[in-house]
Design an enzyme around this catalytic site. Structure first.
Site, PDB file in Angstrom:
ATOM      1  N   PHE A 213       0.854  -1.185  -0.109  1.00 51.99           N
ATOM      2  CA  PHE A 213      -0.095  -0.005  -0.187  1.00 51.99           C
ATOM      3  C   PHE A 213       0.994   1.113   0.060  1.00 51.99           C
ATOM      4  CE2 PHE A 213      -1.524  -3.226   3.148  1.00 51.99           C
ATOM      5  CZ  PHE A 213      -1.905  -4.020   1.858  1.00 51.99           C
ATOM      6  N   ASP A 215       2.022   4.379   0.747  1.00 51.38           N
ATOM      7  CA  ASP A 215       1.456   5.633   1.537  1.00 51.38           C
ATOM      8  C   ASP A 215       2.679   6.345   1.658  1.00 51.38           C
ATOM      9  OD1 ASP A 215       3.148   3.874   3.089  1.00 51.38           O
ATOM     10  OD2 ASP A 215       2.162   4.123   5.070  1.00 51.38           O
ATOM     11  N   ASP A 283       4.334  -5.640   3.723  1.00 49.47           N
ATOM     12  CA  ASP A 283       4.013  -4.376   4.070  1.00 49.47           C
ATOM     13  C   ASP A 283       3.606  -3.977   5.926  1.00 49.47           C
ATOM     14  OD1 ASP A 283       2.112  -1.616   2.949  1.00 49.47           O
ATOM     15  OD2 ASP A 283       1.399  -2.382   4.759  1.00 49.47           O
TER      16      ASP A 283
HETATM   17  N1  LIG Z   1       1.402   1.012   3.780  1.00 49.92           N
HETATM   18  C1  LIG Z   1       0.669   1.008   4.800  1.00 49.92           C
HETATM   19  N2  LIG Z   1       0.409   2.269   5.043  1.00 49.92           N
HETATM   20  C2  LIG Z   1      -0.337   2.330   6.472  1.00 49.92           C
HETATM   21  C3  LIG Z   1      -0.975   1.141   6.998  1.00 49.92           C
HETATM   22  C4  LIG Z   1      -1.792   1.716   8.326  1.00 49.92           C
HETATM   23  C5  LIG Z   1      -2.588   0.953   9.308  1.00 49.92           C
HETATM   24  N3  LIG Z   1      -2.865  -0.557   8.931  1.00 49.92           N
HETATM   25  C6  LIG Z   1      -3.215  -1.033   9.986  1.00 49.92           C
HETATM   26  C7  LIG Z   1      -3.210  -2.510   9.572  1.00 49.92           C
HETATM   27  C8  LIG Z   1      -2.641  -3.357  10.442  1.00 49.92           C
HETATM   28  C9  LIG Z   1      -1.901  -2.328  11.493  1.00 49.92           C
HETATM   29  O1  LIG Z   1      -2.198  -3.100  12.774  1.00 49.92           O
HETATM   30  C10 LIG Z   1      -2.415  -0.922  11.165  1.00 49.92           C
HETATM   31  O2  LIG Z   1      -3.559  -0.901  12.155  1.00 49.92           O
HETATM   32  C11 LIG Z   1      -1.897   3.082   7.942  1.00 49.92           C
HETATM   33  N4  LIG Z   1      -1.008   3.534   6.884  1.00 49.92           N
HETATM   34  C12 LIG Z   1      -0.619   4.663   6.364  1.00 49.92           C
HETATM   35  O3  LIG Z   1       0.454   5.163   7.002  1.00 49.92           O
HETATM   36  C13 LIG Z   1       0.236   6.608   7.122  1.00 49.92           C
HETATM   37  C14 LIG Z   1       0.037   6.982   8.440  1.00 49.92           C
HETATM   38  O4  LIG Z   1       1.260   7.308   9.424  1.00 49.92           O
HETATM   39  P1  LIG Z   1       1.171   8.399  10.392  1.00 49.92           P
HETATM   40  O5  LIG Z   1       0.978   9.672   9.951  1.00 49.92           O
HETATM   41  O6  LIG Z   1       2.537   8.138  11.087  1.00 49.92           O
HETATM   42  O7  LIG Z   1       0.187   7.881  11.322  1.00 49.92           O
HETATM   43  C15 LIG Z   1      -0.997   6.972   6.209  1.00 49.92           C
HETATM   44  O8  LIG Z   1      -0.542   7.313   4.974  1.00 49.92           O
HETATM   45  C16 LIG Z   1      -1.876   5.780   6.362  1.00 49.92           C
HETATM   46  O9  LIG Z   1      -2.657   5.586   5.322  1.00 49.92           O
HETATM   47  C17 LIG Z   1      -0.355  -0.160   6.779  1.00 49.92           C
HETATM   48  O10 LIG Z   1      -0.897  -1.245   7.079  1.00 49.92           O
HETATM   49  N5  LIG Z   1       0.256  -0.103   5.460  1.00 49.92           N
END
Ligand SMILES: Nc1nc2c(c(CN[C@H]3C=C[C@H](O)[C@@H]3O)cn2[C@@H]2O[C@H](COP(=O)(O)O)[C@@H](O)[C@H]2O)c(=O)[nH]1
Length: 306
Positions: A213, A215, A283
């Site tokens: 994903f 991000d 990821d």
């Molecule tokens: N690639 C990727 N990006 C993810 C997540 C997640 C949350 N996934 C849930 C699933 C399992 C875990 O236990 C998590 O609870 C959020 N994000 C991204 O991160 C950024 C936020 O950063 P900060 O501003 O520091 O909070 C924002 O772009 C957000 O969209 C993920 O898993 N993968």
């Protein structure tokens, strides 16, 4: 998800601001001996889970708003998750389709227990309304029906979501070509798979088809590992927190090269260590590393997609 894989590879092969360093990539794979450290979904203990359709509704709303936290230095993803969880625990109808269509900015802040305006608040409200309206119009108001319609296929679910909910159509144009990234639609699949442990609403027969994903955390981790190399101009802007414009070549290259690099890591793990690793596992490992090292400089793009 072949579209995501093929179009991001197209970008990676033409990129001029970002480079995937295959030597460092192989070094990273060797350093873990092809075994990706296992990270538990919800290692943070922040998510709502009751094992039923309300959890699906929660995850869909969560991922509809899962973008762009950084403009407020104190706001992070955890606030969104735990705010939605607390509001559901207080009122199990809080995320009903008809209610989603009526939230205002200040009400959304209250839902998330946040006292200041949220970044891109008007967009968040608009997307919440869109989710409520389209769920009501085509899916009996329930995200669980979306998932049932996909018949255990991650690719179908992503296609149903992106066809029905314009806010999830995460794509860009690069040198005239359409590039698909689909971060929030794919993360919804991953969240279902993680929350329901691959069973029931989380059972997907093609779970290996999704990519990471793209991000703003994963690219920062890949850069830290030396796998992504940025041009000096791009490095300077990121390190000085200068915004990278949505749709710029730099932005598309950062996101596309991240997906491409992790796909290459998966291929290498398979050929060299004979192990099959899911992008979701890659990821979760990289993302959890990134959030634990919150000082890593990340690119800043105002966007509803990530
Ligand atoms: N690639 C990727 N990006 C993810 C997540 C997640 C949350 N996934 C849930 C699933 C399992 C875990 O236990 C998590 O609870 C959020 N994000 C991204 O991160 C950024 C936020 O950063 P900060 O501003 O520091 O909070 C924002 O772009 C957000 O969209 C993920 O898993 N993968």
């Amino acid at each position: 998800m072949e579209e995501v894989r093929a179009t991001t590879a197209w970008v990676a092969n033409r990129a001029t601001h970002v480079m995937v360093d295959s030597f460092e990539l192989e070094k990273a794979v060797d350093s873990i001996q092809g075994s990706v450290p296992k990270v538990k979904w919800d290692f943070e203990g922040i998510h709502y889970f009751d094992g039923g359709p309300l959890t699906v509704q929660y995850l869909f709303v969560l991922d509809a708003l899962n973008f762009c936290f950084w403009p407020d230095e104190e706001l992070i993803y955890d606030h969104l998750a735990s705010g939605l969880k607390a509001s559901l625990q207080k009122d199990k109808y809080a995320l009903d389709a008809n209610r989603l269509q009526m939230y205002t900015g200040p009400q959304l802040r209250e839902l998330l227990n946040w006292s200041r305006p949220l970044p891109l608040e008007e967009e968040r409200v608009r997307l919440l309304h869109e989710v409520g309206l389209e769920l009501e119009r085509n899916f009996g108001g329930e995200a669980a029906n979306l998932v049932k319609a996909s018949k255990n296929s991650a690719a179908s679910l992503i296609s149903i979501i992106t066809s029905n909910f314009p806010g999830f159509r995460d794509h860009s144009l690069y040198k005239g070509h359409q590039v698909f990234l689909y971060k929030r639609a794919q993360i919804f699949v991953a969240d279902l798979w993680g929350a329901f442990k691959g069973e029931g609403y989380g059972k997907f027969n093609d779970i290996s088809s999704i990519t990471i994903f793209a991000d703003y955390i994963i690219p920062a981790v890949l850069r830290q590992l030396g796998i992504l190399k940025y041009s000096s101009a791009l490095s300077d802007s990121i390190d000085s927190k200068i915004e990278v414009c949505a749709g710029s070549e730099e932005e598309v290259e950062i996101r596309a090269c991240s997906i491409y690099a992790v796909e290459k890591m998966r291929e290498l793990i398979k050929s060299k260590f004979k192990k099959q690793v899911l992008s979701i596992e890659m990821d979760l490992w990289l993302w959890s590393y990134g959030v634990r090292n919150s000082a890593l400089p990340h690119h800043r793009t105002l966007s509803i997609y990530y």
